[in-house]
Design a protein around this motif. Structure first.
Motif: not given
Length: 137
Positions: A19-20, A28-32, A45-47, A51-52
């Motif tokens: 479940d992506m 958090h929205a700005d996470a790395t 979104s990039a994370i 993974h998707a």
């Protein structure tokens, strides 16, 4: 997540459910995020985008088992977390069924009462002389 210690189990549940969106909700929205191959992305979104594709292909039948090692508070609203992670790949992986051990290091912060991951790095355990992946004892 109600406290930093909840992160390994929450990550495991999202992974094992493939479940992506649930995975993205841990950040958090700005996470790395730095994956085990050293690829770094920023933002939920990039994370999810990282993974998707693997969850619909090579890791579609994988399972993850996380084990908390430690949580080190660095203030009332921040903590550093370490956990072991064992990835069991299934027949969908090109290398066939096998197991990979990694170490997660994550920084979690509490914003607006919610604990989320702001930075996570995942390192594959490997023999420093050969680079060959190792399993922890």
């Amino acid at each position: 997540m109600n406290k930093p210690e909840d992160a390994p189990r929450a990550f495991q549940q999202a992974w094992n459910g493939h479940d992506m969106q649930a995975l993205g909700d841990l950040f958090h929205a700005d996470a790395t995020f730095v994956n085990r191959f050293g690829r770094q992305v920023r933002g939920v979104s990039a994370i999810i985008e990282m993974h998707a594709p693997i969850h619909s292909t090579i890791y579609s039948d994988s399972t993850l088992e996380n084990e908390l090692i430690s949580v080190t508070p660095i203030g009332d609203d921040a903590a550093v977390l370490h956990s072991w992670s064992r990835l069991a790949c299934g027949p969908a992986h090109p290398a066939g069924p096998h197991v990979i051990d990694t170490l997660f290091q994550a920084v979690l912060t509490r914003r607006d009462g919610a604990w989320k991951i702001i930075a996570l790095a995942n390192v594959t355990l490997a023999d420093p002389r050969t680079g060959r992946a190792m399993l922890r004892v």
